[in-house]
Write an enzyme that holds these catalytic residues in place. Structure first.
Site, PDB file in Angstrom:
ATOM      1  N   GLU A 169       0.812  -1.716   0.025  1.00 52.00           N
ATOM      2  CA  GLU A 169      -0.021   0.386   0.026  1.00 52.00           C
ATOM      3  C   GLU A 169       0.679   1.144  -0.020  1.00 52.00           C
ATOM      4  O   GLU A 169       0.288   2.106   0.740  1.00 52.00           O
ATOM      5  CB  GLU A 169      -0.819  -0.024   0.920  1.00 52.00           C
ATOM      6  N   GLU A 172      -5.397  -8.136  -0.112  1.00 49.65           N
ATOM      7  CA  GLU A 172      -6.405  -8.472   0.831  1.00 49.65           C
ATOM      8  C   GLU A 172      -7.589  -8.078   0.887  1.00 49.65           C
ATOM      9  O   GLU A 172      -8.005  -6.878   0.076  1.00 49.65           O
ATOM     10  CB  GLU A 172      -5.720  -6.429   1.571  1.00 49.65           C
TER      11      GLU A 172
HETATM   12  O1  AHR Z   1      -5.242  -6.325   7.076  1.00 51.26           O
HETATM   13  C1  AHR Z   1      -5.141  -4.864   7.778  1.00 51.26           C
HETATM   14  C2  AHR Z   1      -4.380  -3.291   7.201  1.00 51.26           C
HETATM   15  O2  AHR Z   1      -5.055  -3.452   6.071  1.00 51.26           O
HETATM   16  C3  AHR Z   1      -2.958  -3.750   6.394  1.00 51.26           C
HETATM   17  O3  AHR Z   1      -2.164  -3.720   6.831  1.00 51.26           O
HETATM   18  C4  AHR Z   1      -2.734  -3.212   5.726  1.00 51.26           C
HETATM   19  O4  AHR Z   1      -2.102  -3.050   4.275  1.00 51.26           O
HETATM   20  C5  AHR Z   1      -4.251  -2.591   5.098  1.00 51.26           C
HETATM   21  O5  AHR Z   1      -4.601  -1.306   4.756  1.00 51.26           O
END
Ligand code: AHR
Length: 503
Positions: A172, A291
């Site tokens: 990110e 994610e």
């Molecule tokens: O999964 C929780 C967080 O969400 C992770 O660390 C990040 O990559 C995202 O913003």
């Protein structure tokens, strides 16, 4: 209400990459410490890993686990996690305002992956660090003995290279919350140079470049375009992330959110195609949706720790969403979207795996149990392997805030590699009416129902907890019948169904 579905043997979307059912484990909250790792727990193995948790993970048959972050990775020194455990430093973790003991590092994680039969998907720190640490880490993990890093790994107890193939170039990097946030050009350059170094070491590595953190970022989708302009011919996947929430307590809108997911995937696919055309490249870049999950139940309770009001606790309860029945439907719809877009989404990771926005929960010194959302993930991972079928679905829809005419039936289907079983994953979004679904299976032999599982609860808020871990579980269904050569099934209002049909 009636719906019809046509599945034709010749109309397919794509062979599904098994890694569509991956997961994510970050050094965050209790994901690692008192999650997978708890020396002294009655089920702990010689490495201090909980076998009750490992067993639930094994049951999920997870193809790959992304590690060690997440936001955590952007200020992580991988060297802190190697060597004698009692000599490892405790560091402050700036991402989650906690302490990191480093008792689990790459050796312990690799050993755990072996015990749960999964592949490592490793992220490198391109936030506080850069190219040199990245290449050193990759050489430490995969390099031969006889080199500096390979010899150090051997000294630390593992002569054999770990052989990790899948690498994320940062996490990110567009996010203002990220340590070492970059502009698209800054990130594109460092990602390109890192990819070059990693490929000089091993051409066969699969590399994932950061896309936008989510589709509401101001820089989306220009971020993807610029980053890909820098890296297109050096990488394999663009990483996307998306979390789902029902803060307004509006089920109708909540269950339409995968429309936004669909648009996100389609837009990034177009961006990939545009850059590919600009570059006159033959290379195919795909999406790693590394994610995804529901995340909002724990937001209020996390404010104190994340605001720094509790000092620097080690492995506190953070992001511990306790999922409800409604989230089963959401997770079902999300996974269905990935199956339907398996032509472009090759990797996807539920975020996360244990305790932190996770399908598996643990109590320190006590049991591990399955959250409600464990089940749709379990069914898809166990039975969603093979080729995605291009279903024609005819069903009435409703208007939601995000989209009009959202079909009440959300459906995906997978034909197994032997070509003998179709598995349907079905969500009825209708809150008041049964859906009478008729399936026309074209080009297949006579259908027989092999398995029929449903998840349904009258209370959308019903949860599985330490005290009551089996409030929401799948039940065997028995209503599927063959009539006039067609398979017929009634789906209860707001319900999840997995139907396996021998063909
Ligand atoms: O999964 C929780 C967080 O969400 C992770 O660390 C990040 O990559 C995202 O913003």
């Amino acid at each position: 209400m009636k719906a019809s579905v046509i599945a034709n043997r010749d109309y397919t979307i794509s062979r599904i990459d098994d890694r569509l059912y991956g997961a994510f484990l970050e050094h965050l909250g209790r994901a690692v410490y008192s999650g997978i790792h708890e020396p002294g727990h009655p089920t702990a193995d010689k490495n201090g890993m909980r076998d009750d948790v490992a067993q639930l993970v094994r049951d999920l048959n997870i193809p790959c686990v992304r590690y060690p972050g997440g936001n955590f990775v952007s200020a992580y020194n991988w060297e802190d996690g190697i060597g004698p455990v009692d000599q490892r430093p405790t560091r402050l973790d700036l991402a989650w305002h906690t302490s990191e003991s480093n008792k689990v590092g790459i050796h312990e994680f690799a050993a755990w992956c072996k015990t749960v039969n999964t592949e490592m998907m490793l992220a490198i720190n391109l936030g506080s660090r850069g190219l040199d640490e990245a290449r050193n880490f990759v050489e430490y993990v995969n390099g031969p003995v006889g080199s500096y890093w390979g010899d150090l790994r051997k000294k630390n107890g593992h002569a054999e290279p770990f052989g990790a193939k899948l690498w994320c170039l940062g996490n990110e990097m567009d996010g203002p919350w990220q340590i070492g946030q970059k502009t698209a050009d800054e990130y594109g350059r460092v990602a390109y140079e890192s990819a070059k170094a990693l490929r000089a070491f091993d051409k066969s590595l699969e590399l994932v470049v950061c896309g936008s953190s989510h589709s509401d970022m101001k820089t989306y989708p220009e971020w993807e375009r610029i980053v890909l302009e820098h890296t297109y011919d050096s990488i394999d996947y663009v990483s996307l992330h998306m979390y789902f929430a029902n803060r307004a307590k509006n089920t109708t809108n909540y269950l339409a959110l995968n429309h936004k997911l669909d648009t996100y995937i389609a837009t990034v696919q177009s961006t990939i195609n545009m850059v590919r055309a600009n570059k006159r490249s033959k290379r195919k870049v795909h999406i790693s949706f590394d994610e995804w999950n529901v995340w909002y139940h724990s937001n209020e309770q996390d404010k104190e720790i994340l605001g720094g009001n509790k000092g620097w606790p080690h492995a506190p309860r953070l992001l511990e969403d306790i999922y409800n029945f409604e989230d089963v439907l959401q997770v079902g719809c999300i996974i269905n979207t990935f199956i339907r877009r398996s032509d472009v989404v090759k990797i996807a990771c539920i975020a996360q795996l244990v305790n932190v926005i996770a399908p598996i929960m643990t109590e320190p010194g006590g049991p591990a149990w399955k959250q409600t959302t464990y089940y749709p993930y379990y069914f898809a991972s166990r039975f969603g392997r093979g080729t995605a079928l291009n279903l024609a679905v005819n069903c009435p829809g409703y208007d939601a805030d995000l989209a009009d005419n959202v079909p009440y039936l959300d459906a995906a289907a997978v034909l197994d590699d032997a070509g003998k079983i179709i598995t349907f994953f079905l969500v009825n979004r209708n809150a008041s009416e049964n859906l009478e679904v008729s399936f026309d299976l074209q080009g297949f032999g006579k259908p027989t129902v092999i398995d029929h599982q449903t998840i349904k609860h009258d209370d959308l808020e019903a949860r599985n907890t330490l005290a009551k871990p089996e409030t929401v579980t799948p039940k065997k269904g028995n209503g599927a019948v063959i009539e006039d050569g067609k398979l017929k099934l009634s789906l209860a209002p707001l319900s999840y169904t997995m139907l396996r049909v021998g063909v």
